[in-house]
Motif scaffolding. Structure first.
Motif, short mmCIF file in Angstrom:
data_model
loop_
_atom_site.label_atom_id
_atom_site.label_comp_id
_atom_site.label_asym_id
_atom_site.label_seq_id
_atom_site.Cartn_x
_atom_site.Cartn_y
_atom_site.Cartn_z
N ALA A 57 39.96 -52.65 35.48
CA ALA A 57 39.80 -52.49 34.02
C ALA A 57 40.99 -53.14 33.30
CB ALA A 57 39.68 -51.02 33.65
N PHE A 58 42.18 -52.92 33.84
CA PHE A 58 43.38 -53.53 33.27
C PHE A 58 43.31 -55.05 33.39
CE2 PHE A 58 47.69 -55.16 34.11
CZ PHE A 58 48.29 -54.86 32.90
N TYR A 62 43.42 -57.93 30.51
CA TYR A 62 44.46 -58.96 30.58
C TYR A 62 43.85 -60.35 30.51
CZ TYR A 62 49.40 -59.86 31.29
OH TYR A 62 50.72 -60.19 31.10
N THR A 63 42.78 -60.61 31.27
CA THR A 63 42.17 -61.95 31.23
C THR A 63 41.58 -62.23 29.86
OG1 THR A 63 40.10 -61.15 32.21
CG2 THR A 63 41.70 -62.15 33.71
N GLU A 64 41.01 -61.22 29.22
CA GLU A 64 40.48 -61.42 27.87
C GLU A 64 41.59 -61.76 26.89
OE1 GLU A 64 38.04 -58.02 26.86
OE2 GLU A 64 36.55 -58.56 28.37
N SER A 65 42.74 -61.09 27.01
CA SER A 65 43.88 -61.39 26.14
C SER A 65 44.40 -62.80 26.37
CB SER A 65 45.01 -60.38 26.38
OG SER A 65 44.61 -59.10 25.97
N LEU A 66 44.50 -63.21 27.65
CA LEU A 66 44.96 -64.56 27.96
C LEU A 66 44.01 -65.61 27.39
CD1 LEU A 66 46.12 -64.13 31.68
CD2 LEU A 66 47.58 -64.56 29.70
N LEU A 75 41.53 -66.13 34.90
CA LEU A 75 41.03 -65.36 36.04
C LEU A 75 42.17 -64.58 36.68
CD1 LEU A 75 39.23 -68.29 37.93
CD2 LEU A 75 38.18 -66.77 36.30
N ILE A 76 41.82 -63.47 37.29
CA ILE A 76 42.74 -62.75 38.16
C ILE A 76 41.97 -62.53 39.46
CG2 ILE A 76 44.00 -60.60 38.58
CD1 ILE A 76 44.48 -60.43 35.55
#
Length: 183
Positions: A57-58, A62-66, A75-76
């Motif tokens: 979820a985190f 984070y990817t959406e913020s990037l 991507l992560i």
């Protein structure tokens, strides 16, 4: 559940050997952590443990913020698959196995940068036939010196170049995620 036709006995210490064919297929390596579950029917389930998967979820946030901040595909991944993606169709990437080239970047524990005309684009998912990325930054996530995944910034636009800003953002993101996993 899929039957494999392989039967193994438990030894006197309670251990069972996972057959090599299954380990190879599921990409389970020596030292990889496994989660053990039981269900109501008395089945024992072994699942490959992903510390980054615990933060899915985190990772999604984070990817959406990037993606919103940089406008690049973000991507992560963990050591096996893409855990979160933004800026691309989720079905295209989410939960897909990472390429051997990404595994090599993880093993090197060094950032990888590609810009069109300089070197070679790195395939992201396993068996990716047509690598269409014109720019990439791939930065391993390190936890206590061990590579557990990566932050990837990608572009398919011809004019895009990954520079110091993208490299620093990817390194910062990877460092932050690594510290979250140590806590």
């Amino acid at each position: 559940m899929k039957a494999t036709g392989i039967v193994r006995r438990i030894d006197e210490l309670g251990r069972v050997v996972i057959p090599k064919e299954i380990r190879r297929t599921l990409r389970i390596r020596e030292g990889d952590p496994l989660e053990i579950f039981t269900d109501r029917d008395g089945e024992v389930i072994l699942k490959k443990y992903s510390p980054i998967g615990e933060l899915s979820a985190f990772a999604k946030e984070y990817t959406e913020s990037l993606f919103r901040a940089l406008g690049h595909i973000s991507l992560i991944c963990d050591k096996d698959q893409i855990v979160s993606c933004s800026g691309v169709n989720r079905k295209e990437m989410q939960d897909k196995s990472i390429s051997q080239e990404i595994e090599q970047v993880l093993a090197s524990r060094q950032s990888y940068v590609y810009n069109k005309g300089q070197g070679r684009a790195c395939p992201i998912i396993l068996d990716e036939e047509d690598v269409t990325y014109t720019a990439q930054v791939i930065t391993p996530i390190l936890v206590e010196g061990e590579s557990v995944g990566a932050v990837l910034l990608l572009s398919r636009e011809d004019a895009t170049r990954m520079g110091e800003t993208e490299i620093k953002v990817a390194e910062t993101a990877a460092g932050f995620i690594g510290r979250q996993m140590e806590a």
